[in-house]
Design an enzyme around this catalytic site. Structure first.
Site, PDB file in Angstrom:
ATOM      1  N   ARG A  46       0.853  -1.199   0.000  1.00 17.39           N
ATOM      2  CA  ARG A  46       0.000   0.000   0.000  1.00 17.39           C
ATOM      3  C   ARG A  46       0.886   1.246   0.000  1.00 17.39           C
ATOM      4  O   ARG A  46       0.595   2.250  -0.644  1.00 17.39           O
ATOM      5  CB  ARG A  46      -0.956   0.009   1.217  1.00 17.39           C
ATOM      6  CG  ARG A  46      -1.706   1.311   1.322  1.00 17.39           C
ATOM      7  CD  ARG A  46      -2.907   1.334   2.274  1.00 17.39           C
ATOM      8  NE  ARG A  46      -2.840   0.456   3.410  1.00 17.39           N
ATOM      9  CZ  ARG A  46      -2.071   0.659   4.490  1.00 17.39           C
ATOM     10  NH1 ARG A  46      -1.277   1.718   4.572  1.00 17.39           N
ATOM     11  NH2 ARG A  46      -2.077  -0.206   5.486  1.00 17.39           N
ATOM     12  N   TYR A  98     -16.429  16.793 -15.395  1.00 18.41           N
ATOM     13  CA  TYR A  98     -16.905  15.405 -15.375  1.00 18.41           C
ATOM     14  C   TYR A  98     -17.956  15.228 -14.267  1.00 18.41           C
ATOM     15  O   TYR A  98     -17.739  15.678 -13.129  1.00 18.41           O
ATOM     16  CB  TYR A  98     -15.709  14.464 -15.166  1.00 18.41           C
ATOM     17  CG  TYR A  98     -16.132  13.039 -14.937  1.00 18.41           C
ATOM     18  CD1 TYR A  98     -16.971  12.381 -15.850  1.00 18.41           C
ATOM     19  CD2 TYR A  98     -15.723  12.334 -13.809  1.00 18.41           C
ATOM     20  CE1 TYR A  98     -17.391  11.080 -15.629  1.00 18.41           C
ATOM     21  CE2 TYR A  98     -16.131  11.026 -13.592  1.00 18.41           C
ATOM     22  CZ  TYR A  98     -16.968  10.410 -14.506  1.00 18.41           C
ATOM     23  OH  TYR A  98     -17.382   9.120 -14.281  1.00 18.41           O
ATOM     24  N   ASP A 170      -7.254  19.295 -13.911  1.00 19.69           N
ATOM     25  CA  ASP A 170      -7.558  17.963 -14.450  1.00 19.69           C
ATOM     26  C   ASP A 170      -7.171  17.994 -15.928  1.00 19.69           C
ATOM     27  O   ASP A 170      -7.822  18.642 -16.746  1.00 19.69           O
ATOM     28  CB  ASP A 170      -9.058  17.677 -14.259  1.00 19.69           C
ATOM     29  CG  ASP A 170      -9.454  16.278 -14.718  1.00 19.69           C
ATOM     30  OD1 ASP A 170      -8.755  15.729 -15.590  1.00 19.69           O
ATOM     31  OD2 ASP A 170     -10.469  15.752 -14.222  1.00 19.69           O
ATOM     32  N   LYS A 195      -7.855   6.909 -19.203  1.00 17.37           N
ATOM     33  CA  LYS A 195      -8.164   7.421 -20.537  1.00 17.37           C
ATOM     34  C   LYS A 195      -6.931   7.375 -21.444  1.00 17.37           C
ATOM     35  O   LYS A 195      -6.425   6.303 -21.714  1.00 17.37           O
ATOM     36  CB  LYS A 195      -8.752   8.828 -20.388  1.00 17.37           C
ATOM     37  CG  LYS A 195      -9.875   8.918 -19.331  1.00 17.37           C
ATOM     38  CD  LYS A 195     -11.058   8.089 -19.750  1.00 17.37           C
ATOM     39  CE  LYS A 195     -12.248   8.028 -18.830  1.00 17.37           C
ATOM     40  NZ  LYS A 195     -12.164   8.203 -17.435  1.00 17.37           N
TER      41      LYS A 195
HETATM   42  O1  P1T Z   1     -13.135   7.136 -14.103  1.00 23.61           O
HETATM   43  P1  P1T Z   1     -11.981   7.607 -13.309  1.00 23.61           P
HETATM   44  O2  P1T Z   1     -10.671   6.999 -13.692  1.00 23.61           O
HETATM   45  O3  P1T Z   1     -12.230   7.581 -11.832  1.00 23.61           O
HETATM   46  O4  P1T Z   1     -11.779   9.178 -13.687  1.00 23.61           O
HETATM   47  C1  P1T Z   1     -12.708  10.160 -13.363  1.00 23.61           C
HETATM   48  C2  P1T Z   1     -12.591  11.308 -14.327  1.00 23.61           C
HETATM   49  C3  P1T Z   1     -11.952  12.471 -13.921  1.00 23.61           C
HETATM   50  N1  P1T Z   1     -11.788  13.522 -14.751  1.00 23.61           N
HETATM   51  C4  P1T Z   1     -12.242  13.490 -16.022  1.00 23.61           C
HETATM   52  C5  P1T Z   1     -12.048  14.671 -16.908  1.00 23.61           C
HETATM   53  C6  P1T Z   1     -12.887  12.346 -16.495  1.00 23.61           C
HETATM   54  O5  P1T Z   1     -13.312  12.347 -17.769  1.00 23.61           O
HETATM   55  C7  P1T Z   1     -13.086  11.238 -15.639  1.00 23.61           C
HETATM   56  C8  P1T Z   1     -13.813  10.013 -16.079  1.00 23.61           C
HETATM   57  N2  P1T Z   1     -14.652  10.230 -17.188  1.00 23.61           N
HETATM   58  C9  P1T Z   1     -15.454   9.293 -17.765  1.00 23.61           C
HETATM   59  C10 P1T Z   1     -15.578   8.036 -17.334  1.00 23.61           C
HETATM   60  C11 P1T Z   1     -16.205   9.775 -18.950  1.00 23.61           C
HETATM   61  O6  P1T Z   1     -16.720   8.952 -19.745  1.00 23.61           O
HETATM   62  O7  P1T Z   1     -16.289  10.995 -19.126  1.00 23.61           O
END
Ligand code: P1T
Length: 379
Positions: A46, A98, A170, A195
């Site tokens: 961890r 998001y 972000d 992503k």
């Molecule tokens: O899904 P996760 O890895 O927890 O990430 C969250 C997140 C944070 N910031 C942005 C700009 C994002 O697009 C996302 C996740 N977005 C999607 C799952 C989507 O389809 O827009």
């Protein structure tokens, strides 16, 4: 080292045991000690894991930071940033972001006494109007999800510096290939590494990168104390994905431009949101802080009909209807009912997330096939 070399070598060293070119997957929770405290820098996974450490160094290198942290998801990374705050603190966040980030802010942290101001940031000077003595964090997403608004990071950073407030960006949509927020004055850069960084739609992961040691130590403390870390297998997959980030991004940008221009000239399309257009509100800011304009596009069709939007995404064959973005394959999404459903209708419509809005993550397939797919789906 230039960016296209950093994706492959940044922060990496060859394995000391056998010279393995890729970091081995250290699938272990713990490490033998010869005497209490007698270990080789790793005690418990961890806290640290060698595969994750290799990835964290790669994150730091890509963003021109000094410290990288890997988390179990993008939201876990944002969650760690919010744990820097105390009840009574205030956050100024963009109002176009998001849906999951909005939900974390408004439905979890608001209950712990943190106050959020969700504001339009197309004009970054607007941020200063909301600064109070309690403001501790400015949260910027640029380009925004899903409206592709562009926020001037340098301007946001100068307001943050003037009032000694942390600026978090972000950078998920842009990636460090297109935009490096720490270089523009941000304190924290965050990614949903799920992503573009991963790039193959096979891992959920988050990243933070900072320059400042004291801030890094506070975040490492939170990472270890809260424990939302990613495993070694996923860390390996991310490291593998990152090696082709620059070549994938080049193609995402070429295909993104072709699709945006096709949609812009389509008689049934009402509006296309893509920062590469000269008529985009902040095109000049995008040009100055991004290397190119990326592969994310949103558009509406004439008549603003949910039924029409539903038909289009159902008819698409190469664009898969799915949440997420940034993988090699093209995806389509309907933000109002999918990724941004947790934002109240009234709020999301203020920012342009109407029923006919469709979001595309343009992949790296042949652009002619993608355009043909859109042609047959829109009709
Ligand atoms: O899904 P996760 O890895 O927890 O990430 C969250 C997140 C944070 N910031 C942005 C700009 C994002 O697009 C996302 C996740 N977005 C999607 C799952 C989507 O389809 O827009």
């Amino acid at each position: 080292m230039k960016f296209n070399t950093k994706t492959i070598h940044g922060g990496q060293e060859h394995d000391k045991a056998y010279g393995a070119v890729m970091p081995p997957i250290y699938q272990t929770s713990t490490y033998a000690q010869s005497t209490p405290g007698g270990h080789k820098g790793f005690e418990y996974s961890r806290t640290h894991n060698p595969t994750r450490s290799a990835l964290e160094k790669s994150f730091a290198s890509l963003e021109n930071g000094n410290y990288g942290l890997a988390f179990a998801s993008g939201l876990a990374a944002i969650d760690a940033v919010l744990k820097l705050l105390r009840p009574g603190d205030e956050v100024i966040s963009t109002n176009d972001l998001y849906g999951g980030s909005y939900r974390l802010f408004s439905q979890i942290y608001a209950n712990f006494g943190i106050k959020f101001h969700f504001i339009g940031m197309k004009n970054a000077e607007n941020i200063e109007t909301f600064v109070t003595k309690n403001t501790k964090l400015i949260w910027v997403e640029t380009p925004t999800n899903p409206m592709l608004n562009i926020i001037d990071i340098k301007k946001a950073a100068s307001i943050a510096k003037k009032h000694q407030i942390l600026l978090g960006v972000d950078n998920t949509f842009a990636t460090p290939y297109l935009q490096q927020p720490l270089e523009l004055g941000a304190d924290i850069v965050m990614h949903s590494a799920t992503k573009y960084l991963g790039g193959h739609s096979d891992v959920i992961m988050g990243a933070l990168v900072v320059k400042n040691k004291e801030l890094a130590d506070r975040l490492y403390f939170i990472q270890n104390s809260s424990g939302a870390v990613c495993g070694p297998q996923d860390s390996f997959l991310l490291l593998r994905g990152i090696k082709t980030l620059h070549v994938r991004m080049e193609r995402h940008c070429v295909n993104g431009r072709a699709v945006a221009e096709y949609l812009e000239n389509h008689p049934k399309v009402e509006k296309v949101y893509w920062p590469g257009f000269k008529h985009h509100t902040n095109h000049e800011v995008a040009k100055s802080q991004m290397k190119d304009f990326g592969g994310m596009i949103s558009f509406t069709t004439k008549g603003n009909s949910y039924e029409k939007a539903k038909k289009i995404v159902e008819n698409l064959k190469i664009f898969t209807l799915a949440e997420s973005l940034g993988g090699v394959e093209s995806l389509s999404g309907h933000p109002a009912s999918m990724t941004h459903a947790s934002i109240p209708k009234e709020e999301r419509e203020k920012t342009g997330i109407v029923d006919s809005l469709i979001r595309l993550s343009v992949g790296i397939e042949d652009k002619d096939d993608l355009i043909e797919d859109l042609r047959q789906a829109i009709g």
